[in-house]
Design an enzyme around this catalytic site. Structure first.
Site, PDB file in Angstrom:
ATOM      1  N   GLN A   1     -14.520  18.863  33.596  1.00  0.00           N
ATOM      2  CA  GLN A   1     -14.944  17.876  32.813  1.00  0.00           C
ATOM      3  C   GLN A   1     -16.145  18.342  32.126  1.00  0.00           C
ATOM      4  O   GLN A   1     -16.354  18.099  30.903  1.00  0.00           O
ATOM      5  CB  GLN A   1     -15.199  16.727  33.800  1.00  0.00           C
ATOM      6  CG  GLN A   1     -14.086  16.168  34.537  1.00  0.00           C
ATOM      7  CD  GLN A   1     -14.610  15.077  35.253  1.00  0.00           C
ATOM      8  OE1 GLN A   1     -14.619  15.406  36.402  1.00  0.00           O
ATOM      9  NE2 GLN A   1     -14.819  13.894  34.834  1.00  0.00           N
TER      10      GLN A   1
ATOM     11  N   HIS B   1     -15.896  21.527  36.751  1.00  0.00           N
ATOM     12  CA  HIS B   1     -16.034  22.515  35.748  1.00  0.00           C
ATOM     13  C   HIS B   1     -15.363  22.013  34.401  1.00  0.00           C
ATOM     14  O   HIS B   1     -15.575  22.139  33.359  1.00  0.00           O
ATOM     15  CB  HIS B   1     -15.508  23.829  36.158  1.00  0.00           C
ATOM     16  CG  HIS B   1     -15.747  25.011  35.220  1.00  0.00           C
ATOM     17  ND1 HIS B   1     -16.923  25.457  34.745  1.00  0.00           N
ATOM     18  CD2 HIS B   1     -14.921  25.985  34.653  1.00  0.00           C
ATOM     19  CE1 HIS B   1     -17.063  26.400  34.062  1.00  0.00           C
ATOM     20  NE2 HIS B   1     -15.796  26.848  34.070  1.00  0.00           N
TER      21      HIS B   1
ATOM     22  N   HIS C   1     -16.662  21.412  30.558  1.00  0.00           N
ATOM     23  CA  HIS C   1     -15.992  21.894  29.579  1.00  0.00           C
ATOM     24  C   HIS C   1     -15.654  20.910  28.559  1.00  0.00           C
ATOM     25  O   HIS C   1     -15.909  21.375  27.108  1.00  0.00           O
ATOM     26  CB  HIS C   1     -14.502  22.898  30.066  1.00  0.00           C
ATOM     27  CG  HIS C   1     -14.714  24.265  30.033  1.00  0.00           C
ATOM     28  ND1 HIS C   1     -14.765  25.004  28.898  1.00  0.00           N
ATOM     29  CD2 HIS C   1     -14.881  25.125  31.049  1.00  0.00           C
ATOM     30  CE1 HIS C   1     -14.974  26.280  29.294  1.00  0.00           C
ATOM     31  NE2 HIS C   1     -14.958  26.465  30.541  1.00  0.00           N
TER      32      HIS C   1
END
Lengths: 102, 102, 102
Positions: C73, C71, C75
């Protein structure tokens, strides 16, 4: 399986965002708004599945990461980003539309 | 290694999408189209590697997820999204170009 | 934890990119530039954390991939992409601004 659920809803949302961009390009801003709302609804479904998993993880559950889950999260996050940009492009097309009407 | 292959092709595609945006910003729409096609070809290569992995997984093969693979898939999916947006920006620049020529 | 660090900096950057888009939409290009630089600074922080992990992996360290890291990465990479597009939208808004001033 959660991953397939996320991919399905994200895929739907992505197609609808493209329909929204088609509409705004033609100056149909009400239709674009309706499509963007429809895409948002699909994204909320997908996002809920991801949030449930992240909360399970936060509570200490071991969550096996498989390639399909990485792919599902990529689908969701890139489609959310595409939708954010479509909202901005709507403003761009509105300005262009006003200039064309001059 | 598959991950490096995906990162290399996605990185190439990303650079070429930026060249396409440079071209369309200058009103060179044919050059932009050629660059977008070139980017698409690189993305097809990267996408094929990812699809192969997803199909192996679907057939039951255990695929070890390492951080470089997560990174590779991010590269691919964000570059595909960037290319979709560049296609829309081409339409925006065409409209602006027409307005400037008025 | 590295993942939370990446998410925090990426989230900050994302909010600031949206502020930059608000500014450029209003024709405030200097403010937009300042915001885009601020977003870039936050992204550099997040990117450094990701690069450290990738380098550890390259040196042979086993890095456990948990859902929060996937999650994080996502973002980072989607926000970097959003920033690239905001830079292009700035050029679009500049052209529109010039047309409006005609």
């Amino acid at each position: 399986m959660v991953a397939f659920n996320i991919i399905m809803h994200s895929g739907n949302a992505r197609a609808i965002v493209h329909e929204a961009m088609d509409a705004m390009r033609e100056g149909n801003f009400e239709e674009a708004d309706a499509k963007l709302q429809e895409a948002e609804d699909a994204l909320v479904e997908a996002h809920k599945s991801q949030t449930d998993l992240l909360q399970e993880f936060a509570r200490g559950t071991d969550i096996l990461i498989q390639i399909i889950m990485v792919h599902a999260q990529d689908h969701l996050m890139t489609t959310m980003t595409l939708k954010e940009i479509a909202l901005e492009l709507k403003e761009v097309y509105k300005k262009i539309n006003a200039l064309e009407a001059k």
